[in-house]
Scaffold this motif. Structure first.
Motif, short mmCIF file in Angstrom:
data_model
loop_
_atom_site.label_atom_id
_atom_site.label_comp_id
_atom_site.label_asym_id
_atom_site.label_seq_id
_atom_site.Cartn_x
_atom_site.Cartn_y
_atom_site.Cartn_z
N GLY A 21 0.32 -1.49 0.15
CA GLY A 21 -0.16 0.12 -0.07
C GLY A 21 0.41 1.26 -0.26
O GLY A 21 0.67 2.67 -0.75
N LEU A 22 1.67 1.38 0.42
CA LEU A 22 3.07 2.28 0.16
C LEU A 22 3.56 2.81 -1.07
O LEU A 22 3.52 3.57 -1.64
CB LEU A 22 3.44 2.10 1.69
N ILE A 23 3.83 1.78 -1.52
CA ILE A 23 4.49 1.65 -3.29
C ILE A 23 3.21 2.27 -3.72
O ILE A 23 3.29 3.70 -4.36
CB ILE A 23 4.29 0.76 -3.39
N ALA A 60 -9.48 2.93 -3.43
CA ALA A 60 -10.57 1.64 -2.80
C ALA A 60 -9.07 0.42 -1.98
O ALA A 60 -10.00 -0.42 -0.92
CB ALA A 60 -10.56 1.37 -4.10
N TYR A 61 -8.45 0.64 -2.49
CA TYR A 61 -7.31 -0.64 -1.66
C TYR A 61 -6.96 -0.32 -0.57
O TYR A 61 -6.96 -0.99 0.24
CB TYR A 61 -5.90 -0.81 -2.65
N TRP A 62 -6.65 0.81 -0.34
CA TRP A 62 -6.58 1.20 1.33
C TRP A 62 -7.81 0.56 1.98
O TRP A 62 -8.17 0.65 2.98
CB TRP A 62 -5.95 2.62 0.92
N PHE A 74 -4.16 -8.06 -2.81
CA PHE A 74 -3.15 -7.52 -3.46
C PHE A 74 -2.85 -6.32 -5.34
O PHE A 74 -2.31 -5.34 -5.19
CB PHE A 74 -1.68 -8.37 -4.00
N SER A 75 -4.09 -6.81 -5.43
CA SER A 75 -4.17 -5.86 -7.01
C SER A 75 -4.98 -4.61 -6.91
O SER A 75 -5.24 -4.66 -6.13
CB SER A 75 -4.73 -7.22 -7.80
N LEU A 76 -5.01 -3.65 -7.86
CA LEU A 76 -5.17 -2.21 -7.67
C LEU A 76 -7.00 -2.43 -8.67
O LEU A 76 -7.53 -2.07 -8.16
CB LEU A 76 -4.30 -1.78 -8.35
N ASN A 77 -6.82 -3.86 -8.55
CA ASN A 77 -8.73 -3.82 -9.66
C ASN A 77 -9.81 -4.32 -8.42
O ASN A 77 -8.98 -4.80 -7.97
CB ASN A 77 -8.31 -5.55 -11.09
#
Length: 197
Positions: free
Chosen positions: A137-139, A174-176, A194-197
């Motif tokens: 998430g930091l990346i 949305a990931y966060w 782990f994906s952004l989708n």
């Protein structure tokens, strides 16, 4: 329906206010002070949990297998406020973040049936299991900030926000939100992707 928090952010793409975009961080200062006032609940921990009520949820799930509705309401309202502020700071909208709910930024929570769908023991290990998600998430956050910098230049010079950059920034938000829902708000036992989708 998904067992994760769903994020809906309506982005202002065209006819952007160049003047407020130029000084966005300074304009958001009052509402950031308001948001930071909730961190008193965190017992002076660094802004990692940022005011979310976590311990009452852990204890309630562990001993009663119940998620207190008033804690859920508070955590949901606080996360939505945080999302409205992030949408404003990341230039997704020109609308100043309201301290009340609005339809521009909306979070849809999974049905938890008062905690009956949740494992009472998972809160004890979710934080540990979420460490790789926080690191990734930091990346993703750095990626979103880089996209926002490019979008900021575009908004200042041309008055519109590039749609493809807005979509990627929303995916990071949305990931966060999914990560917070799993590791801090404890509203799902489903491990986030782990994906952004």
């Amino acid at each position: 329906m998904s067992n994760q928090i769903l994020t809906e952010i309506h982005v202002d793409l065209d006819n952007r206010d160049k003047n407020t975009a130029l000084f966005r961080v300074f304009l958001a200062f009052p509402v950031l002070i308001f948001l930071s006032s909730f961190s008193e609940f965190a017992d002076n921990l660094p802004g990692v949990i940022g005011g979310f009520l976590v311990l009452p949820v852990v204890l309630s799930l562990l001993f009663r297998n119940v998620y207190p509705s008033y804690v859920l309401a508070f955590n949901k309202a606080l996360l939505e406020l945080s999302n409205r502020i992030n949408a404003y700071l990341l230039l997704l909208t020109d609308e100043y973040p309201s301290i009340e709910a609005n339809q521009k930024v909306r979070l849809i929570y999974p049905e938890i049936e008062g905690g009956k769908k949740l494992s009472p023991w998972m809160p004890l290990v979710k934080w540990f299991l979420a460490i790789p998600l926080f690191l990734l998430g930091l990346i993703y956050a750095i990626y979103a900030l880089a996209l926002t910098l490019v979008a900021w230049i575009t908004v200042i010079s041309q008055g519109h926000y590039p749609e493809e950059k807005a979509e990627e920034v929303i995916k990071v938000i949305a990931y966060w939100n999914r990560l917070y829902g799993y590791a801090l708000l404890l509203i799902t036992d489903e491990y986030p992707s782990f994906s952004l989708n």
